[in-house]
Write a protein that holds these residues in place. Structure first.
Motif, PDB file in Angstrom:
ATOM      1  N   UNK A   1      46.574  30.986  17.102  1.00  9.80           N
ATOM      2  CA  UNK A   1      47.804  31.359  17.803  1.00  9.80           C
ATOM      3  C   UNK A   1      47.742  32.849  18.144  1.00  9.80           C
ATOM      4  N   UNK A   2      47.023  33.185  19.201  1.00  7.32           N
ATOM      5  CA  UNK A   2      46.734  34.598  19.466  1.00  7.32           C
ATOM      6  C   UNK A   2      47.473  35.171  20.683  1.00  7.32           C
ATOM      7  N   UNK A   3      47.906  34.328  21.630  1.00  4.02           N
ATOM      8  CA  UNK A   3      48.512  34.870  22.853  1.00  4.02           C
ATOM      9  C   UNK A   3      50.012  35.101  22.676  1.00  4.02           C
ATOM     10  N   UNK A   4      50.478  36.264  23.114  1.00  2.00           N
ATOM     11  CA  UNK A   4      51.903  36.602  23.044  1.00  2.00           C
ATOM     12  C   UNK A   4      52.409  36.864  24.460  1.00  2.00           C
ATOM     13  N   UNK A   5      53.332  36.021  24.905  1.00  2.00           N
ATOM     14  CA  UNK A   5      53.866  36.141  26.270  1.00  2.00           C
ATOM     15  C   UNK A   5      55.012  37.149  26.295  1.00  2.00           C
ATOM     16  N   UNK A   6      54.673  38.396  26.560  1.00  2.00           N
ATOM     17  CA  UNK A   6      55.690  39.462  26.606  1.00  2.00           C
ATOM     18  C   UNK A   6      56.314  39.589  27.981  1.00  2.00           C
ATOM     19  N   UNK A   7      55.818  38.841  28.937  1.00  2.00           N
ATOM     20  CA  UNK A   7      56.265  38.985  30.328  1.00  2.00           C
ATOM     21  C   UNK A   7      57.438  38.059  30.652  1.00  2.00           C
ATOM     22  N   UNK A   8      57.328  36.798  30.234  1.00  2.00           N
ATOM     23  CA  UNK A   8      58.310  35.783  30.625  1.00  2.00           C
ATOM     24  C   UNK A   8      59.632  35.953  29.886  1.00  2.00           C
ATOM     25  N   UNK A   9      60.728  35.799  30.603  1.00  3.19           N
ATOM     26  CA  UNK A   9      62.047  35.764  29.974  1.00  3.19           C
ATOM     27  C   UNK A   9      62.151  34.515  29.117  1.00  3.19           C
ATOM     28  N   UNK A  10      62.494  34.698  27.854  1.00  3.16           N
ATOM     29  CA  UNK A  10      62.672  33.536  26.979  1.00  3.16           C
ATOM     30  C   UNK A  10      64.115  33.085  27.102  1.00  3.16           C
ATOM     31  N   UNK A  11      64.322  32.028  27.873  1.00  4.80           N
ATOM     32  CA  UNK A  11      65.692  31.585  28.138  1.00  4.80           C
ATOM     33  C   UNK A  11      65.826  30.083  28.073  1.00  4.80           C
ATOM     34  N   UNK A  12      66.525  29.510  29.049  1.00  5.40           N
ATOM     35  CA  UNK A  12      66.823  28.078  29.038  1.00  5.40           C
ATOM     36  C   UNK A  12      65.570  27.286  29.357  1.00  5.40           C
ATOM     37  N   UNK A  13      65.199  26.424  28.444  1.00  2.00           N
ATOM     38  CA  UNK A  13      64.009  25.586  28.618  1.00  2.00           C
ATOM     39  C   UNK A  13      64.092  24.423  27.648  1.00  2.00           C
ATOM     40  N   UNK A  14      63.017  23.649  27.557  1.00  2.00           N
ATOM     41  CA  UNK A  14      62.940  22.567  26.580  1.00  2.00           C
ATOM     42  C   UNK A  14      62.702  23.130  25.180  1.00  2.00           C
ATOM     43  N   UNK A  15      63.047  22.322  24.170  1.00  2.00           N
ATOM     44  CA  UNK A  15      62.652  22.707  22.818  1.00  2.00           C
ATOM     45  C   UNK A  15      61.134  22.641  22.764  1.00  2.00           C
ATOM     46  N   UNK A  16      60.513  23.618  22.113  1.00  4.83           N
ATOM     47  CA  UNK A  16      59.064  23.793  22.176  1.00  4.83           C
ATOM     48  C   UNK A  16      58.239  22.592  21.736  1.00  4.83           C
ATOM     49  N   UNK A  17      56.958  22.604  22.107  1.00  3.52           N
ATOM     50  CA  UNK A  17      56.037  21.520  21.786  1.00  3.52           C
ATOM     51  C   UNK A  17      55.283  21.758  20.480  1.00  3.52           C
ATOM     52  N   UNK A  18      55.665  22.832  19.741  1.00  2.00           N
ATOM     53  CA  UNK A  18      55.028  23.054  18.450  1.00  2.00           C
ATOM     54  C   UNK A  18      55.372  21.888  17.517  1.00  2.00           C
ATOM     55  N   UNK A  19      54.486  21.605  16.572  1.00  2.00           N
ATOM     56  CA  UNK A  19      54.660  20.430  15.706  1.00  2.00           C
ATOM     57  C   UNK A  19      55.971  20.460  14.931  1.00  2.00           C
ATOM     58  N   UNK A  20      56.479  21.670  14.598  1.00  2.00           N
ATOM     59  CA  UNK A  20      57.705  21.769  13.808  1.00  2.00           C
ATOM     60  C   UNK A  20      58.950  21.710  14.689  1.00  2.00           C
ATOM     61  N   UNK A  21      58.774  21.597  16.013  1.00  2.00           N
ATOM     62  CA  UNK A  21      59.922  21.594  16.932  1.00  2.00           C
ATOM     63  C   UNK A  21      60.030  20.228  17.613  1.00  2.00           C
ATOM     64  N   UNK A  22      59.833  20.184  18.925  1.00  2.00           N
ATOM     65  CA  UNK A  22      59.782  18.923  19.686  1.00  2.00           C
ATOM     66  C   UNK A  22      61.091  18.144  19.697  1.00  2.00           C
ATOM     67  N   UNK A  23      62.245  18.837  19.647  1.00  2.00           N
ATOM     68  CA  UNK A  23      63.509  18.111  19.768  1.00  2.00           C
ATOM     69  C   UNK A  23      63.841  17.945  21.246  1.00  2.00           C
ATOM     70  N   UNK A  24      62.961  17.237  21.944  1.00  2.00           N
ATOM     71  CA  UNK A  24      63.202  16.846  23.339  1.00  2.00           C
ATOM     72  C   UNK A  24      62.790  15.384  23.456  1.00  2.00           C
ATOM     73  N   UNK A  25      63.245  14.669  24.489  1.00  2.00           N
ATOM     74  CA  UNK A  25      63.016  13.220  24.543  1.00  2.00           C
ATOM     75  C   UNK A  25      61.562  12.788  24.397  1.00  2.00           C
ATOM     76  N   UNK A  26      60.620  13.533  24.975  1.00  2.00           N
ATOM     77  CA  UNK A  26      59.212  13.144  24.864  1.00  2.00           C
ATOM     78  C   UNK A  26      58.675  13.364  23.462  1.00  2.00           C
ATOM     79  N   UNK A  27      59.359  14.218  22.693  1.00  2.00           N
ATOM     80  CA  UNK A  27      59.041  14.394  21.284  1.00  2.00           C
ATOM     81  C   UNK A  27      57.650  14.925  21.024  1.00  2.00           C
TER      82      UNK A  27
END
Length: 602
Positions: free
Chosen positions: A254-280
């Protein structure tokens, strides 16, 4: 021959991804932040095209989500690049074609642009809301009203977007409902929060001979919705877990850090501990070797509430499903789900309490208010959401589940606890104040930085000084006092024998101990002149004296120290040492940590 050919293609794609990842790493600093956004845009564009190709090979919708995030990252960094914008639109057309949408004329990028305008309007409204500041009881009333308003407007935006997606599909094959989870369900959402949600299908549809086709259509429906969200260009790349950039399962991956993109409205992340979106979570990992999908009939969704199932499926999934709100679709179907959850909770009351307690013990370690408080004065770094928000709201929510309260919002849980006489009026008022401060600080922080900017790194000043931008000193002090008392009560609970009434201890000296640890010395000395109760408290006097020493008022501090009742042996020893320091007119360098006082309540 075909199988061998496919393997060769996969190997070529993997090699190309490794090459691009290495090229990106070469233009990043030691923290994984890109140094050249133009070059990075070119790499993200190539990776986006590559992930579209990976999706074609693997038939993975997750690869399409990752492709969308990468292509949008390229466009966000180079919006005038016609190749980037064309390829993003071509990608969206490709997805519509794969979903077998009858009307291929929809422009997903343009739909996102319209939604972005509504999001901008929402944020402008919130900025106006924040111009009204309040303290004490009024801050509770104001924040509670504000959060309801923000949550409803957020839901309105998502509801409209879902209606658009329904139109794209010209209807869907069965009754369904969209339920919001997390901070949206608790009325604690911000205009920069991600959207956690599930898709509920009508019971019985799983017995239909065309059920597999129905499932697949809803997966495409969800995917198109998520791509429209990603097209808002507020999805940070780490949240979509590109293995070559952000592998959360491998040390150093886990080495890349996205300092450019605004962290705002999006899906719940695809990390294994997250995934609270319909595709899971459609893939297995070492720590989470189970697949989760959140597009299910009501009865099938309820299976995630079973103790043996819930432990397998991510971070507090069972607890999150207990609290939801209606967003779109068939409202009757959603209400059927809510009623079924209530029945399930009553049927499995003891099991639910044990599950909550198991998660609670982990949370008490991870969000320990006392540990955070001890670090606050010295540190220039802090995660606002973890320290100021979760250390209260997380535990009020847990109390609600343990006492079988159906309400979702922290304010409503407190109200119900009081209504059932589990807590008294004073405790209820304090808990509501803590929730209000938590929501206000987090919201103010996000609005200031126009992003989910949780992590504070202020090299030129202390975090405790920064916090005063978002809330009054008195409210920050009270927040920690209340958080300490709340967590202490929870540590002593036995799920097999919950008390009918909870007793919280708010000792007079606690606000001075907290303020001292935060470095708010002027608050202590000013408040002490007005507070007759704490004025006579030995520990209260002690912290007043120590604050005066910090302010170099040695003579006044010495007078107070000499008047302290030293019946308590620990206090007596501390006072004796501090008197010696004062008499020598030296700064105190020793800081007493009264952990045992918090633990034993003395």
């Amino acid at each position: 021959m075909i199988k061998t050919s496919t393997v060769n293609v996969e190997n070529c794609v993997a090699d190309e991804e490794s090459r691009l990842a290495k090229t990106l790493k070469d233009i990043c600093d030691e923290n994984g932040k890109e140094k050249d956004s133009v070059k990075a845009a070119e790499i993200f564009h190539e990776l986006g095209i590559l992930y579209q190709r990976k999706a074609e090979i693997s038939h993975s919708k997750i690869c399409l989500i990752q492709s969308a995030a990468l292509l949008n990252a390229a466009v966000a960094r180079e919006p005038e690049n016609k190749t980037f914008t064309k390829d993003l639109r071509d990608f969206c057309s490709y997805v519509l074609n794969k979903a077998q949408v009858k009307n291929q004329g929809y422009d997903l990028v343009e739909i996102s642009n319209k939604i972005a305008k509504k999001v901008t309007t929402l944020r402008k409204i919130v900025l106006k809301i924040l111009e009204i500041s309040a303290s004490g009881k009024s801050v509770v009333k104001q924040v509670k009203k504000n959060q309801r308003q923000i949550s409803q407007k957020y839901i309105n935006v998502m509801h409209e977007l879902f209606q658009t997606c329904i139109s794209i599909f010209e209807g869907l094959p069965c009754k369904f409902a969209i339920a919001g989870l997390g901070s949206l369900a608790r009325n604690e959402i911000t205009p920069y929060s991600d959207f956690e949600h599930i898709i509920l299908l009508e019971n019985g549809i799983e017995d239909d001979e065309n059920y597999s086709e129905t499932q697949e259509q809803f997966r495409w429906f969800s995917l198109i919705f998520l791509i429209i969200l990603i097209n808002l260009q507020e999805t940070i790349i780490p949240s979509v877990a590109i293995p070559s950039l952000n592998d959360y399962t491998t040390p150093g991956g886990n080495w890349f850090y996205d300092a450019y993109t605004t962290r705002g409205i999006t899906l719940d992340g695809l990390m294994a501990h997250a995934c609270k979106n319909p595709l899971g979570r459609t893939f297995e990992t070492k720590d989470k070797p189970w697949i989760t999908e959140l597009i299910k009939p009501v009865n099938k969704m309820l299976e995630y509430l079973k103790s043996d199932v819930s432990l397998k499926n991510g971070y507090h999934l069972d607890q999150i499903l207990l609290q939801s709100c209606y967003v779109s679709g068939d409202k009757g179907l959603y209400e059927q789900f809510v009623e079924a959850v209530r029945r399930k909770k009553k049927e499995n009351k003891f099991s639910t309490q044990c599950q909550v307690m198991q998660g609670l013990n982990e949370d008490l370690k991870n969000f320990d208010a006392f540990t955070d408080l001890m670090r606050m004065r010295e540190t220039t770094q802090c995660n606002i959401k973890r320290v100021i928000y979760r250390s209260v709201t997380l535990f009020i929510s847990a109390l609600g589940r343990m006492y079988n309260i159906d309400e979702a919002s922290s304010f409503s849980v407190v109200k119900s606890l009081k209504g059932k006489q589990i807590i008294d009026h004073e405790t209820a008022e304090k808990l509501k104040l803590a929730v209000a401060v938590a929501c206000k600080v987090r919201l103010s922080r996000y609005m200031e930085y126009k992003s989910q900017h949780d992590y504070v790194n202020c090299m030129d000043r202390q975090v405790t000084v920064l916090l005063k931008k978002y809330a009054k000193m008195e409210d920050i002090v009270q927040y920690f006092v209340i958080a300490l008392a709340l967590q202490k009560v929870l540590r002593n609970l036995d799920p097999s024998s919950l008390p009918a009434k909870l007793t919280f201890s708010f000792q007079p000296y606690m606000k001075y101990m907290v303020a001292y640890k935060l470095g708010y010395y002027d608050y202590i000395t000013e408040d002490w002149k007005r507070d007759q109760v704490t004025m006579g408290d030995p520990w209260g006097k002690y912290y007043v004296a120590r604050s005066l020493v910090k302010m170099l008022s040695y003579k006044e501090a010495l007078n107070i120290l000499k008047s302290v009742d030293t019946t308590d042996k620990t206090l007596s020893s501390a006072v004796r040492v501090d008197i010696g320091f004062c008499q020598k007119s030296r700064n105190l360098t020793r800081t007493l940590t009264p952990r045992h006082f918090l633990k034993h309540g003395t």
